[in-house]
Each structure stands twice: as C-alpha cells, then as structure tokens.
Write an enzyme that holds these catalytic residues in place. Structure first.
Site, PDB file in Angstrom:
ATOM      1  N   ASP A 116      33.765   9.061  28.382  1.00 27.26           N
ATOM      2  CA  ASP A 116      33.592   9.963  27.234  1.00 27.26           C
ATOM      3  C   ASP A 116      34.766   9.890  26.247  1.00 27.26           C
ATOM      4  O   ASP A 116      35.920   9.892  26.639  1.00 27.26           O
ATOM      5  CB  ASP A 116      33.426  11.402  27.686  1.00 27.26           C
ATOM      6  N   ASN A 166      39.210  11.510  30.236  1.00 26.09           N
ATOM      7  CA  ASN A 166      40.145  10.969  29.221  1.00 26.09           C
ATOM      8  C   ASN A 166      41.458  11.727  29.201  1.00 26.09           C
ATOM      9  O   ASN A 166      41.898  12.229  28.185  1.00 26.09           O
ATOM     10  CB  ASN A 166      39.494  10.966  27.834  1.00 26.09           C
ATOM     11  N   ASP A 193      31.243  20.383  25.945  1.00 28.32           N
ATOM     12  CA  ASP A 193      32.206  19.447  25.336  1.00 28.32           C
ATOM     13  C   ASP A 193      33.435  20.217  24.845  1.00 28.32           C
ATOM     14  O   ASP A 193      33.993  19.923  23.781  1.00 28.32           O
ATOM     15  CB  ASP A 193      31.570  18.636  24.197  1.00 28.32           C
ATOM     16  N   ASN A 198      33.129  15.081  17.485  1.00 32.68           N
ATOM     17  CA  ASN A 198      32.439  13.818  17.732  1.00 32.68           C
ATOM     18  C   ASN A 198      31.475  13.994  18.909  1.00 32.68           C
ATOM     19  O   ASN A 198      31.913  14.346  19.979  1.00 32.68           O
ATOM     20  CB  ASN A 198      33.464  12.727  18.058  1.00 32.68           C
TER      21      ASN A 198
END
Lengths: 321, 439
Positions: B150, B90, B303, B276
C-alpha cells in the site's frame, strides 16, 4: 481587491480599471522623472522560489517607480535552499512588515495558500504558480491587445473599452501553461473569443469546460485571428511523448514565415517569453513588424505598477498626476 | 474481570434487549438480565454492533512516531469503535520481514487497545522488484494473512501473479493499491475539469481501473484471493461487479472520505484534502455508496493516514497524501449510508465488522451478537451530534478533513473480549482496569 491570485478574481469592471490604470501609469513613464511618490514607506517583497529574472525585474521596477521599498527574496542562496518551509518564510516576511508579497512558486496554489493560511497579512500577488496561473501576464497581454486592436481610452471617457469580439489564438502547450489559463479567464471576462490551438496531448482533460474553443489545426485557425499568442514549449516535454519530435511540433504548431502570410494585415503576434526561436516561433515571426513581444515586456512594468497601486493605495484617480 | 450488563441496547438496530458480558464472552442475551456485581451500562437508544475491523490503518510505527505510534493509533481506533486494525506495511523499516511484523504485533499487544494485525509487504522494501518473505511473515507470531505494498502498486504483472499464487499456501490475500504508476506520475488530484483549472497534475480514474481490471483477471486465472484497497471510482465499481458475477474471489474496500467528500473541495488548495487515491466526483461517490450498499464493495476501511503538521501545513504540492479516519468513520458511514437509507445497522455491522474480519481471517472478530460469541462489540448513539475538534482527538496527528464539521452519530463504548476500551465516550486505560475495574 485584496489579493491578485487568479485572473478569474477580476470581474469586468475591475479588469478594465486595472487596464486603464496601467495606461495612466504608462503615461507617467514618458516623463523625464519616472518615479511617483505613491507607495513611499510601503514594503513590497518579491518572493521568488523559481528562477525568473524577467518577471522579478519587472515587479521590482514597478514597485520602485511607485517609491515602495523592495526586498528581493529568492530561493537560491537563502534559507529555502536549506529546507525552510514556505510557512516559515512567510512568517519571517510578516515579522518584517511586508505590505505586499509578490510570489513566484513552482507549486500550483502556493500564492492561494499564502493568502489564506493566515501566515501573512499583506496583499499577495501571484507572479506565476506552477501550471496554474500568471494573472499579471494576462493583464499585460490585454493591455497590449487593447492598444493594437481597440485603441486607448479616449480623453474624457469614463473607462476604456474591452476586447469584445476580438479573436485571440493561444497556441502551444496549454496543459502546462499558467499564461494560457490566466489569459483564457481574463480574455473571456473582457469579451474576446479565444481559441486554444494545440496537439491533443497538450490540452488538459476537462478543457471543454473552459470558456473558449479548441482546435488541433493551426493553419485552419489563423485566418481571421486578431492576435496570435505563441506559448513556450519547455525542453522537458520533448521526452515525455507529448509530441514525436521538436521538428514535428514546429511543422505542425510553429509560427513560421509561411504561416505569417496567412495572417490578416492587422493581426499581432505575441509571446510571453522566453522564446525558443526556431521551435514554437521562427525568427521571422518573432522579429516581424506585427510582433508585440518587446512591447509586452514594457507593458509588464505599467501593469504591475497598476496592480500594486490598486492593492496598496486604493482607488484609481488619486496620486497618479 | 468485571461483568457488564448492557441494558436496553438494540443489537444491529433491532428491538431493545440486554447483553451480559462475562469473562470475555457474551454470556447471555435477553430482556431483564442481571448478575451479581455486574456493572450496569444504560444502553437506552444505543445500537450494539460487533466491534469494527479496519483492513487499512497506518500506525506509522516504527519510523514515524512523530505522526503516530501503535499506542496512539490504537487509542484512536478504540475511540472510533474498532476492535481490530490491520497495520499497513509502509513503515520505516518496511514491514517486509518476520522481525518487523512481530515488533508491530507485540507493540499492539502491549498497548492493548485493539488487536493489531500487521499487514506484510508484498515486495522487499515496497520496491516492486522481488517478493518479500511472505511465508515467514505468515508463520511468525503475527500470523500475517493480508499482504500489501500500500502506497505503491504492485505494478509488475508477473510479480502480482506470483504473489497472488504464492499466498494461497497459507490462505493469504493480496491487498492491491491499484494505481498504474506511469499514468499517475506526479499526480496531485482527480483528473477532470477542476484539475485543469487549478493547474494540478491529474490522477485519472483509468489509472485505478486499468489495474483493477488486470488484477481481477489475474486472480481468476490463478484462482487466488484478491482484495482491492480504497476503491475510488465508478469505473472500478463496474469492473468489480462484473468480476464478482463471474465468480472471481475478489473483495474490495472503500474509505469513509470517498463516501462523503468530492474533488470540488480541493478548490481552496487545503492540503488536508490531499489523499491517494484522490477525492473524485459526486457521480463516483454515488457509485461507491451504491456498491457498498449492494455488497459489490465488501468493507469500509479507513486508510487512516496520520501526518505531522510539517507534512500538511504547507503548499499543496509539497504536502503528504492522506487523512486520519479512525475516529470519524462510523459517523461518516451513518451520514452517507444509514441516513440515506442505503444500509441498515445490520448492513453496517456486515461492512465494518463481519466482512472485513472474514477477509483478514480474524476468527475472533465480526461474530454475531449471540450468547457464546466473544464480547467484542461497539455501542453507537445514532442521535448524538458532535463537532470535530482535531486538538482533542486520540490520534497523534491533526490532519482530519472534517475539522469543524458536525458529525452524525457517535461511538460511546467499545468492548474488546469483555473489557471496555471506551466507556461513556471516554477511553479506558487497560493498566488502570487491572487495578480495580473500569471507572
């Protein structure tokens, strides 16, 4: 009391102190000259990120009647529209020397952030944040209930009475209502028995941990209630499957002429405004003799005077003569 | 290349021994090793583990170099004991073409802190509408094997099915960000008692579990590999356990923060805790720890999500989701898993290196600490205690949820194919070493 962020911040004694002070303030407002010199030289900023003419005017009137200097800062037509952050706005206000910041914001927790992030040093008053809380609304509602259901503080009494045992229904969109959250917390502190009445879609997951009862059935809940508070249903809920149609909502959860007849003689009808007449409340109910809706607005000014006074000037008895 | 003798280290926590690192390889393992000109590293009390492999890292380049770059993010990775990271897709532009994944891969090679393996987007622009050129990314110099949208869920069931099927041609895996989008519209935190009180829109666990359930059934139906990103709920764990018992080729990861932190911390509206999937309940944390211990969850993945202070120093609702994690991962795992007796150090090696390397099809990582293996390893001091100071971290961003917290255990050295990227707790610049050794 340093800030007023949540109705839950008020313990029993402090809550009564605010209500009593509000009644004293209301008494001063019966005089020909309404202005008190108490907050002369202090600056109160109304920082409104959301349109709310009613609440802003109420705070403005409250601050001015205490002789504070009032600065109104609204998102529209200011640098906020150009993307300035809450932080930079807060730093600007701090530099200008705000003693209290009254904030209305669409984001839940924004007043909390303002009070704890170190951006401003003044008192922060939550004038409604997202779907979180609206503590001064709960306080003015409590003043209204006390006036009708308990009676004013008796001359010579140390403090006014609370709302012990009074049964309050709060009806409608609890899920998105900051008014409901603050009222549940404050009314519980004051000893009232609260029942939230709503379709299951408009009660939050987790509501069973709140200090109140819940019901899906308005008709069954009305008898025995001392106060019925109707919540506004926002237009944007109509198309998000919270209920099938405005008509069905009104039939099942609206306060209309038929339901008015189910109320006890002394029961009061409340609404925080602005109303959707014909949806959650019919004109019959809004305009009936037991409706306190206009009185609530008036109590808003004296409650906000009390809050600003207690935050900025300290203890209750000096200065209100 | 400098030769190193790591003296008295405990491989996977076993009895102390020496490791000889020469020419990028573990040349020998045993007590009393020595070699001419070798640099001696005192490894007393240190646990040797294969270098960590992160399946889930946001390096933000290209596009958001103000939050992180490939260079700064991989420095943070090396500081945290990682030797390989999977860079999420992303970015801006999205890593949905061979050109972008090759750019990220090349930046990783130039930075040389860890091996950077770009993750390819499943759908063009992460829009969830049509498949990106997965084959082109697989065939590129970046040799992409992990594909993920993602940040967005591949919510369309047909598209997810096709993606799962399609990547079988090159042994790829779809790493799903399991989040039913309609159930989480505007979601701000875990949906439960606290979200109701705070007036923040809820992110219900069922929105994750519904997608996990659908996807394991899809993966079984088409016989494909599925990887579930950042599992956050006890319900997802149950579904994964059920699926694995049925023989579905599903793997899963959990983040360090979901192993340690709960939604109660959101009470103060501090945006550093906004992430998230959201922080959930203590019961969820317990279930995630149990699942990582018994292997239902295969891997710890950070993450790592750096954000600028503009995106975090604001009101909760306006804040970006995510927290940094590369430099604190090992310490969190030690506290949550090792000190609780749920995992031994061999288990840590398995969940932070061996299994994630296998999921990403990285042949050079996650190897046993034996003679002949790549000298790609990490030394951990379990006795160390340190306080997190965001200002001195290697990542370019400051959004750690652990600021001020005392951490347990610390990575003190990282070797990538025999070259130290971290030594004595200090990052070792590759270009300086070329001139004359690691000092």
């Amino acid at each position: 009391m340093r800030h007023l962020l949540s109705a839950g911040d008020l313990d029993h004694d402090t809550a009564l102190l605010v209500l009593d002070t509000a009644e004293q303030m209301a008494a001063t407002q019966q005089r020909e000259i309404k202005k008190l010199p108490t907050l002369r030289g202090r600056t109160v900023v109304n920082l409104f990120f959301e349109d709310s003419t009613r609440t802003r005017i109420s705070f403005e009137a409250a601050a001015k009647r205490l002789s504070a200097d009032v600065i109104n800062f609204s998102a529209k037509g200011s640098s906020l529209a150009k993307g300035e952050s809450l932080k930079d706005t807060a730093l600007t206000l701090q530099a200008m020397g705000a003693d209290a910041v009254v904030i209305r914001h669409q984001a839940s927790g924004a007043p909390h952030r303002l009070a704890t992030a170190g951006w401003v040093h003044g008192c922060v008053v939550n004038a409604g944040d997202g779907t979180h809380e609206h503590p001064t609304q709960a306080l003015l509602d409590a003043v209204t209930m006390r006036h009708h259901l308990v009676g004013m503080r008796r001359p010579g009494a140390a403090a006014g009475r609370d709302l012990a045992g009074r049964r309050v229904l709060i009806v409608g969109d609890v899920l998105h209502s900051r008014v409901a959250r603050s009222n549940v917390l404050l009314l519980h502190t004051l000893g009232a028995d609260v029942t939230l009445v709503a379709p299951p879609t408009l009660l939050p997951v987790g509501v069973d941990s709140w200090p109140c009862a819940t019901s899906y059935d308005l008709d069954a809940s009305l008898p025995g209630a001392d106060a019925v508070m109707m919540l506004r249903v926002q237009a944007e809920r109509m198309h998000a499957a919270y209920f099938p149609s405005a008509r069905e909502y009104s039939r099942r959860y609206g306060l209309d002429a038929r339901r008015l007849r189910l109320l006890d003689e002394h029961t009061i009808v409340m609404h925080p405004g602005p109303m959707n007449r014909g949806l959650e409340i019919s004109a019959d109910a809004a305009d009936c003799a037991r409706s306190t809706i206009v009185e609530q607005v008036g109590n808003g000014v004296s409650v906000r005077m009390a809050v600003l006074y207690l935050l900025l000037a300290g203890s209750a008895d000096e200065g209100i003569r | 290349m400098t030769t190193y003798v790591l003296r008295g280290v405990r491989p996977l926590g076993a009895d102390p021994t020496d490791l000889l690192l020469r020419d990028g390889t573990i040349a020998d393992v045993g007590p009393g090793l020595a070699a001419d000109g070798a640099v001696l590293v005192d490894g007393t009390g240190l646990v040797a583990l294969p270098g960590f492999v992160d399946l889930h890292t946001h390096l933000r380049e290209p596009g958001r170099e103000d939050a992180e770059t490939v260079a700064s993010g991989t420095r943070a990775a090396a500081a945290g004991g990682f030797t390989a990271v999977h860079a999420m897709a992303n970015t801006e532009p999205v890593a949905d073409t061979a050109g972008v994944v090759e750019q990220v891969w090349r930046l990783g090679r130039e930075a040389a802190w860890v091996d950077v393996h770009p993750v390819g987007a499943v759908t063009v622009g992460l829009a969830g509408e049509r498949l990106a050129e997965l084959g082109a990314m697989a065939d590129s110099a970046a040799r992409v094997r992990v594909f993920s949208d993602d940040g967005h869920c591949v919510a369309d069931a047909v598209l997810m099915r096709r993606a799962l099927e399609y990547v079988k041609a090159f042994d790829g895996v779809i790493a799903q960000h399991a989040q039913e989008p309609r159930l989480t519209h505007g979601a701000q935190m875990h949906e439960g008692e606290l979200s109701a009180v705070l007036g923040l829109a809820g992110w219900p666990a069922v929105a994750e579990e519904a997608i996990v359930a659908r996807d394991v059934l899809l993966a079984q139906h088409v016989g494909s590999r599925l990887h579930v990103c950042h599992v956050s709920s006890a319900g997802s764990v149950e579904i994964l356990r059920w699926a694995k018992a049925r023989g579905v080729a599903v793997t899963a990861e959990v983040t360090p923060h979901h192993l340690l932190l709960t939604h109660d911390l959101v009470r103060g509206y501090d945006p550093r805790l906004k992430v998230n999937p959201p922080l959930r309940t203590a019961d969820d944390v317990a279930a995630l720890r149990g699942a990582l211990a018994d292997g239902t969850i295969d891997a710890v993945a950070t993450d790592h999500a750096p954000h600028t202070s503009e995106d975090k120093d604001c009101e909760w609702q306006a804040a970006a989701m995510g927290m940094t994690g590369l430099e604190t991962a090992l310490s969190v795992v030690q506290e949550a898993m090792v000190e609780t007796g749920l995992l031994d150090w061999a288990g840590v090696a398995d969940r932070m290196s061996t299994r994630p390397a296998r999921i990403g099809r990285l042949a050079e990582h996650g190897q046993p600490l034996l003679a002949g293996s790549p000298a790609t390893l990490t030394l951990v001091d379990p006795a160390a205690r340190w306080d997190v100071d965001p200002a001195v971290m290697a990542t370019a961003s400051r959004n750690t949820p652990f600021a001020g917290r005392r951490m347990h255990g610390r990575v003190v050295a990282t070797f990538l194919r025999g070259r130290p990227t971290l030594l004595d707790g200090r990052l070792q610049d590759a270009t300086a070493q070329g001139a004359g050794g690691a000092r």
